[in-house]
Design a protein around this motif. Structure first.
Motif, short mmCIF file in Angstrom:
data_model
loop_
_atom_site.label_atom_id
_atom_site.label_comp_id
_atom_site.label_asym_id
_atom_site.label_seq_id
_atom_site.Cartn_x
_atom_site.Cartn_y
_atom_site.Cartn_z
N ASP A 37 0.83 -1.21 0.00
CA ASP A 37 0.00 0.00 0.00
C ASP A 37 0.86 1.26 0.00
OD1 ASP A 37 -2.31 -1.48 -0.06
OD2 ASP A 37 -2.90 -1.04 2.01
N VAL A 38 1.92 1.25 0.79
CA VAL A 38 2.82 2.40 0.85
C VAL A 38 3.44 2.64 -0.53
CG1 VAL A 38 5.02 3.23 1.79
CG2 VAL A 38 3.32 2.23 3.32
N ARG A 40 2.31 1.75 -3.44
CA ARG A 40 1.29 2.21 -4.38
C ARG A 40 0.99 3.69 -4.18
NH1 ARG A 40 -2.68 -3.04 -3.99
NH2 ARG A 40 -1.63 -4.26 -5.60
N ALA A 41 0.97 4.10 -2.91
CA ALA A 41 0.65 5.49 -2.61
C ALA A 41 1.80 6.45 -2.88
CB ALA A 41 0.22 5.62 -1.15
N LEU A 42 3.02 6.03 -2.55
CA LEU A 42 4.16 6.94 -2.62
C LEU A 42 5.15 6.63 -3.73
CD1 LEU A 42 5.02 7.14 1.20
CD2 LEU A 42 3.54 8.65 -0.14
N THR A 44 7.97 3.65 -5.44
CA THR A 44 9.07 2.84 -4.91
C THR A 44 10.31 3.65 -4.56
OG1 THR A 44 9.81 2.37 -7.16
CG2 THR A 44 8.32 0.76 -6.13
N LYS A 50 9.25 9.90 4.26
CA LYS A 50 7.94 9.91 3.61
C LYS A 50 7.14 8.67 3.97
CE LYS A 50 9.25 12.80 -0.28
NZ LYS A 50 9.54 12.84 -1.70
N TYR A 54 3.64 8.67 6.05
CA TYR A 54 2.45 8.07 5.45
C TYR A 54 1.83 7.06 6.41
CZ TYR A 54 -0.58 5.47 2.28
OH TYR A 54 -1.66 4.86 1.71
N LEU A 58 -2.01 6.85 8.86
CA LEU A 58 -3.07 5.89 8.53
C LEU A 58 -4.03 5.71 9.70
CD1 LEU A 58 -1.17 3.04 6.64
CD2 LEU A 58 -2.72 4.75 5.69
N TRP A 61 -7.09 1.51 8.58
CA TRP A 61 -6.50 0.59 7.59
C TRP A 61 -6.88 -0.84 7.97
CZ3 TRP A 61 -2.55 -3.18 7.40
CH2 TRP A 61 -2.11 -3.50 6.12
#
Length: 107
Positions: A37-38, A40-42, A44, A50, A54, A58, A61
């Motif tokens: 999830d991290v 996908r959000a931020l 690679t 960061k 993030y 949360l 979740w």
């Protein structure tokens, strides 16, 4: 509900690979999903600061072991009231509660 759905996604993924749900697998399942999830959000290439920010933000979740709230429970995402002891029911092929919230066993 959403936790049951997450648990059944986990069970289904294991079954597709000829595996049964066991403690070592579920222990790493949620952290691995969180890492995905991290990313996908931020992306690679996100740095540690960061990623930490993030995750620290949360709230709500949902994963196989419950609903995580890293804003209310920093570093862990859950408090003692989130503890729910589960057991695998061979007959139904599902996780079923073996305790109440907080870990107290059913009478």
């Amino acid at each position: 509900g959403p936790i049951h759905d997450a648990q059944m996604t986990y069970v289904s993924a294991l079954k597709k690979n000829g595996m049964l749900p066991e403690a070592p697998y579920v222990t790493i399942w949620d952290p691995a999903l969180l890492a995905v999830d991290v990313m996908r959000a931020l992306g690679t290439d996100a740095d540690a600061a960061k990623v930490r920010a993030y995750v620290a933000g949360l709230h709500g979740w949902v994963a196989t072991q419950g609903v995580f709230d890293f804003t209310g429970f920093p570093q862990h995402g859950v408090g003692v009231n989130s503890v729910l002891i589960m057991r695998w029911d061979k007959r139904t092929q599902e996780f079923v509660p073996a305790s109440k919230r907080g870990g107290a066993l059913h009478n």
